[in-house]
Design an enzyme around this catalytic site. Sequence first.
Site, mmCIF file in Angstrom:
data_model
loop_
_atom_site.group_PDB
_atom_site.id
_atom_site.type_symbol
_atom_site.label_atom_id
_atom_site.label_comp_id
_atom_site.label_asym_id
_atom_site.label_seq_id
_atom_site.Cartn_x
_atom_site.Cartn_y
_atom_site.Cartn_z
ATOM 1 N N SER A 43 -69.318 -66.721 13.988
ATOM 2 C CA SER A 43 -67.969 -66.668 13.417
ATOM 3 C C SER A 43 -66.875 -66.733 14.458
ATOM 4 O O SER A 43 -65.754 -67.139 14.160
ATOM 5 C CB SER A 43 -67.805 -65.387 12.594
ATOM 6 O OG SER A 43 -68.055 -64.252 13.398
ATOM 7 N N HIS A 250 -62.257 -59.827 13.728
ATOM 8 C CA HIS A 250 -62.333 -61.191 14.256
ATOM 9 C C HIS A 250 -60.940 -61.567 14.790
ATOM 10 O O HIS A 250 -59.940 -60.989 14.387
ATOM 11 C CB HIS A 250 -62.718 -62.187 13.155
ATOM 12 C CG HIS A 250 -64.145 -62.092 12.729
ATOM 13 N ND1 HIS A 250 -64.629 -61.084 11.947
ATOM 14 C CD2 HIS A 250 -65.209 -62.903 12.973
ATOM 15 C CE1 HIS A 250 -65.916 -61.255 11.719
ATOM 16 N NE2 HIS A 250 -66.293 -62.361 12.341
#
Length: 269
Positions: A43, A250
Site C-alpha cells: 500500500s 498511510h
Amino acid sequence: MTLRPRPRTLVLSLSLALAVPVAIGFAAPAYAASVRYAALGDSYSSGVGTGNYDPASGACERSPQSYAPLWAAAHAVASFAFAACGGATTDDVRANQLSGLSAGTTLVTITIGGNDAGFATVLTTCQLGTDAICDAAVGTARAYATTVLPGKLDRTYAAIRSHAPNARLVVLGYPRLFELTASCGLLGMSLHKRTTLDQGADALAGVTAGRAAAAGATFVDARPGFAGHGICASSAWINGLTLPVTDSFHPKVSGYRYGYLPALTASTG
C-alpha cells in the site's frame, strides 16, 4: 509501512490501518524516454492514504497520486507498469506482481515487508491496548523482521532479478509514523507507544536496507524525508486514525509528493 490485515496493506485490522511520495517541477533526464518502469509492492507504493483510487484497481487501491505514477509522469517514461497492491506481502509480490517484468524492464521500485511482519495487527494492538501490551506486540514483530523476513526479502528480490535481469532495483523503506510530541490529541497514542512503534520502524528499515544491499539493489530510506511530518506534527504527511479506516497510518497526498517522490528522484537522477 504498508500494513494491513490480509487482504489489505498497512491498515489496522479491527477498523484501523497502518502505509508516502512527490512530483515537483524538475526536468526529465535525457534517458527518461528509454526507461521502462515497473512499480511493485504494498500500500505504500499503491498509494493508500490519498483517498483517490483508480476504480479499475479494485481492492489494490492504486492512486495516481502515489510516488510511482508521479515519477513516471514527470520523467515521461517509455512504459509504466503499476502492479503495487494494498495489503501485499512478499509472497503476493512473487505470485501476482511479476508478470509485467521482462528483460526490457529498466527500473523496478518496491516497498514490501511491513505486512509480512504483521504491523497492521501491531498498530491495532497498540491503539487499543496498554503500553505493556504494545511493547509485546512490537517485540514479536521485530523478532519476525530479524529472523524470518530476511529470507522472504531475499527470495523476492531474486525473483524480481530473474524476471527483469537488466533492471535497476530500487527498494524504498517506510517512514517513522509518529512525531514524539508530548501529546497527540484525544485519540492519539501515548508517547511511550509512539516511541516503541518508531523503534520498530527503525528495526524494519535496518533489515530491509541490509537485504537490499545484499541483492545489489539501491535502498531509499524514507525516514529522513518524513522527519518532522509524522502523525502528531502540525504539518503531518501521514494519516492518523481516519475514515475510511483503510487510509489510516498511510501517507497523505503530501507524503507521497513531498516525502517519497523526492527521495526516489534523488536516487534515480
